[in-house]
Design a protein around this motif. Structure first.
Motif, PDB file in Angstrom:
ATOM      1  N   TYR A 159       0.823  -1.206   0.000  1.00 38.56           N
ATOM      2  CA  TYR A 159       0.000   0.000   0.000  1.00 38.56           C
ATOM      3  C   TYR A 159       0.859   1.259   0.000  1.00 38.56           C
ATOM      4  O   TYR A 159       0.336   2.370   0.014  1.00 38.56           O
ATOM      5  N   VAL A 160       2.183   1.091   0.022  1.00 38.18           N
ATOM      6  CA  VAL A 160       3.100   2.233  -0.006  1.00 38.18           C
ATOM      7  C   VAL A 160       3.553   2.452  -1.446  1.00 38.18           C
ATOM      8  O   VAL A 160       4.264   1.612  -2.011  1.00 38.18           O
ATOM      9  N   PRO A 161       3.139   3.545  -2.092  1.00 45.87           N
ATOM     10  CA  PRO A 161       3.452   3.775  -3.508  1.00 45.87           C
ATOM     11  C   PRO A 161       4.944   3.683  -3.823  1.00 45.87           C
ATOM     12  O   PRO A 161       5.326   3.127  -4.852  1.00 45.87           O
ATOM     13  N   GLU A 162       5.779   4.228  -2.936  1.00 46.60           N
ATOM     14  CA  GLU A 162       7.215   4.227  -3.196  1.00 46.60           C
ATOM     15  C   GLU A 162       7.769   2.816  -3.261  1.00 46.60           C
ATOM     16  O   GLU A 162       8.666   2.519  -4.057  1.00 46.60           O
ATOM     17  N   GLU A 163       7.238   1.918  -2.407  1.00 51.52           N
ATOM     18  CA  GLU A 163       7.683   0.527  -2.428  1.00 51.52           C
ATOM     19  C   GLU A 163       7.279  -0.143  -3.735  1.00 51.52           C
ATOM     20  O   GLU A 163       8.059  -0.892  -4.338  1.00 51.52           O
ATOM     21  N   GLN A 164       6.052   0.113  -4.188  1.00 48.17           N
ATOM     22  CA  GLN A 164       5.580  -0.434  -5.464  1.00 48.17           C
ATOM     23  C   GLN A 164       6.472   0.039  -6.612  1.00 48.17           C
ATOM     24  O   GLN A 164       6.904  -0.750  -7.457  1.00 48.17           O
ATOM     25  N   GLU A 165       6.748   1.334  -6.647  1.00 40.58           N
ATOM     26  CA  GLU A 165       7.524   1.916  -7.743  1.00 40.58           C
ATOM     27  C   GLU A 165       8.928   1.325  -7.814  1.00 40.58           C
ATOM     28  O   GLU A 165       9.439   1.007  -8.898  1.00 40.58           O
ATOM     29  N   ASN A 166       9.566   1.184  -6.657  1.00 37.77           N
ATOM     30  CA  ASN A 166      10.921   0.647  -6.648  1.00 37.77           C
ATOM     31  C   ASN A 166      10.954  -0.838  -6.987  1.00 37.77           C
ATOM     32  O   ASN A 166      11.881  -1.312  -7.651  1.00 37.77           O
ATOM     33  N   ALA A 167       9.937  -1.584  -6.552  1.00 39.06           N
ATOM     34  CA  ALA A 167       9.848  -3.005  -6.896  1.00 39.06           C
ATOM     35  C   ALA A 167       9.685  -3.173  -8.405  1.00 39.06           C
ATOM     36  O   ALA A 167      10.353  -4.009  -9.033  1.00 39.06           O
ATOM     37  N   ILE A 168       8.802  -2.366  -9.006  1.00 37.58           N
ATOM     38  CA  ILE A 168       8.603  -2.422 -10.457  1.00 37.58           C
ATOM     39  C   ILE A 168       9.891  -2.056 -11.182  1.00 37.58           C
ATOM     40  O   ILE A 168      10.269  -2.684 -12.183  1.00 37.58           O
ATOM     41  N   SER A 169      10.592  -1.044 -10.682  1.00 37.39           N
ATOM     42  CA  SER A 169      11.845  -0.602 -11.305  1.00 37.39           C
ATOM     43  C   SER A 169      12.863  -1.736 -11.364  1.00 37.39           C
ATOM     44  O   SER A 169      13.532  -1.941 -12.385  1.00 37.39           O
ATOM     45  N   ILE A 170      12.995  -2.478 -10.264  1.00 36.61           N
ATOM     46  CA  ILE A 170      13.948  -3.593 -10.217  1.00 36.61           C
ATOM     47  C   ILE A 170      13.545  -4.684 -11.203  1.00 36.61           C
ATOM     48  O   ILE A 170      14.360  -5.157 -12.014  1.00 36.61           O
ATOM     49  N   LEU A 171      12.281  -5.103 -11.141  1.00 35.42           N
ATOM     50  CA  LEU A 171      11.812  -6.197 -11.997  1.00 35.42           C
ATOM     51  C   LEU A 171      11.902  -5.818 -13.476  1.00 35.42           C
ATOM     52  O   LEU A 171      12.275  -6.647 -14.311  1.00 35.42           O
ATOM     53  N   LEU A 172      11.575  -4.577 -13.806  1.00 39.71           N
ATOM     54  CA  LEU A 172      11.641  -4.128 -15.194  1.00 39.71           C
ATOM     55  C   LEU A 172      13.081  -4.112 -15.688  1.00 39.71           C
ATOM     56  O   LEU A 172      13.378  -4.521 -16.819  1.00 39.71           O
ATOM     57  N   GLN A 173      13.990  -3.641 -14.831  1.00 41.98           N
ATOM     58  CA  GLN A 173      15.403  -3.585 -15.219  1.00 41.98           C
ATOM     59  C   GLN A 173      15.955  -4.978 -15.498  1.00 41.98           C
ATOM     60  O   GLN A 173      16.747  -5.173 -16.420  1.00 41.98           O
TER      61      GLN A 173
END
Length: 477
Positions: free
Chosen positions: A356-370
């Motif tokens: 539910y923390v947007p920043e955690e979602q964004e960083n998780a997506i960034s890692i997986l996408l990279q």
């Protein structure tokens, strides 16, 4: 039991050249542990875990004693420059003592366990710190290293540091010079960065000793005839600026900062995992800041940080800092490999897609996408490790922040490419098998109505035509 008896009889130093308040506090705690060490050994915790814990306690004592001897014998200037690293070593020694005593108290008689508990409580409440005057001196010398030319600022800063460190008498300067030379010889050729810093400090001391002594109404110090000082003078000291150019000063300063930062990584991680609450938070924030450096990231990977961060990632209180550190580690090839090879790491990262923390979602997506855009093998791992990853990404692409929506859509597209290639390979193999089959013509075949063949997609089991269709087109309008 293989424990060195010197632990029980060795005398600790009573005076310290630097960081005396920290060292005296640490010495007091070490003395208390050493006073009950014979009783702990006599209790003979016989299990393998008991012997291991006793060895760990002895190791913790040795680390603390080494630090105390170092602060008693080393050079003031070098200890001032690397004060943060020394403080980290002290905190780590405290933590190791607390951990080993906590583990062993359940293996000894009750009376001894009570004594151990009292020491453990004192260890936990102990907060080591540097003396303000020594911190100021260290800061002055570090700033001095960044100057490109000799100036009144250099004279002022070094004079200020020398006074703070009580380097204002012939005897004190002779002692400091000897300490610098001794440590220089001990380090050896492998520790070139540290030797460079020591050589710089030695030249600095030789250059300004006359000013320091003159300003304090002392006679000129007689020169010391030794190979280290001689080489420093020949390199261009009493002409110091030609010896240490702007580039050389920058290298020395950078190596000092690297030593202090790297001087503390393991200590910070240990503090984050098992320190007091306020220390854990501070340690995690410090690690997050340090991870912005690519060089520090490489050190973190080498020290096995990914495994520890995976564990911290599962603790909601530290997941925010942990995912940022992992994202920074993912900016290096070494970090990406380690993340994909560390058990449960990708799964733990994927779990944050439901955070539910947007920043955690964004960083998780960034890692997986990279990872997914780099290698198809990484894509396969992401799909395999991430439970319901398609559902999570679909929800984010519709309901997340603008940055998360874009990232989730891109990640869905990357995973779609993997599915497409997998289907093409499957069709190729299927076609090759069919071509090898003998087909017998069927006579008098009745006419039949045909409908498009359907299959289930990996996304929620929603049927789509077998002909390739964009996954994003199924959900994003």
């Amino acid at each position: 039991m293989g424990i060195d008896i010197t632990t029980r009889i060795e005398k600790l130093p009573h005076s310290f050249k630097m960081h005396s308040s920290m060292c005296l506090e640490l010495k007091n705690l070490v003395d208390r542990v050493m006073s009950i060490f014979p009783d702990i050994e006599d209790a003979r915790p016989g299990s393998s875990s008991g012997i291991q814990t006793l060895c760990l306690l002895n190791k913790a004592l040795e680390k603390a004693k080494l630090l105390l001897r170092y602060c008693s014998e080393s050079t003031k200037l070098y200890m001032a420059v690397t004060g943060d690293g020394i403080l980290s070593r002290g905190c780590r020694a405290i933590k190791l003592l607390e951990q080993s005593l906590s583990d062993i108290r359940s293996m000894v008689p009750t009376v001894l366990a009570v004594k151990i508990t009292q020491i453990v409580q004192d260890l936990r409440s102990t907060v080591l710190s540097l003396e303000p005057s020594e911190e100021e001196a260290g800061k002055a010398v570090r700033e001095l290293m960044q100057l490109s030319t000799s100036s009144s600022d250099e004279i002022r800063d070094f004079h200020f540091a020398a006074l703070k460190l009580h380097l204002s008498t012939p005897e004190a300067i002779v002692s400091e010079t000897g300490s610098l030379k001794s440590l220089f010889v001990k380090l050896g050729e492998r520790e070139g960065d540290k030797r460079q810093v020591l050589k710089y400090l030695l030249c600095l001391l030789k250059k300004h000793e006359e000013i320091i002594l003159r300003d304090n109404s002392f006679t000129q110090l007689q020169s010391v005839d030794d190979p280290v000082c001689a080489s420093a003078v020949e390199a261009g000291c009493t002409d110091f600026n030609s010896s240490f150019s702007t580039e050389s000063r920058t290298e020395v300063t950078d190596s000092t900062h690297r030593e202090v930062e790297i001087g503390s990584l393991s200590s910070l991680l240990e503090m984050a995992e098992s320190g007091a609450d306020h220390l854990q938070e501070e340690a995690m924030n410090t690690l997050k800041s340090l991870s912005s450096s690519k060089e520090i990231c490489l050190e973190m990977v080498s020290l096995g940080f990914v495994k520890n961060l995976t564990s911290l990632l599962q603790q909601s209180v530290f997941s925010k800092q942990s995912i940022i550190i992992l994202r920074n580690l993912c900016n290096t090839e070494k970090g990406r490999v380690c993340i994909t090879e560390t058990p449960s790491c990708l799964a733990s990262i994927a779990e944050l897609l439901d955070s539910y923390v947007p920043e955690e979602q964004e960083n998780a997506i960034s890692i997986l996408l990279q990872l997914c855009v780099e290698k198809i093998e990484y894509c396969n791992l992401v799909v395999r490790e991430g439970v319901d990853i398609y559902s999570s990404l679909f929800l984010i692409s519709n309901n997340g922040t603008e940055e998360a929506k874009v990232g989730a859509s891109e990640l869905l597209r990357a995973l779609e490419e993997v599915d497409f290639h997998r289907e093409e390979e499957s069709s190729t193999l299927e076609g090759a098998t069919t071509s090898q089959t003998v087909i017998t013509p069927v006579k008098h075949q009745e006419p039949m109505l045909t409908t498009p063949s359907l299959k289930k997609s990996g996304l929620f089991g929603i049927p789509i035509f077998k002909k390739k269709k964009s996954l994003l087109g199924c959900f994003i309008t």
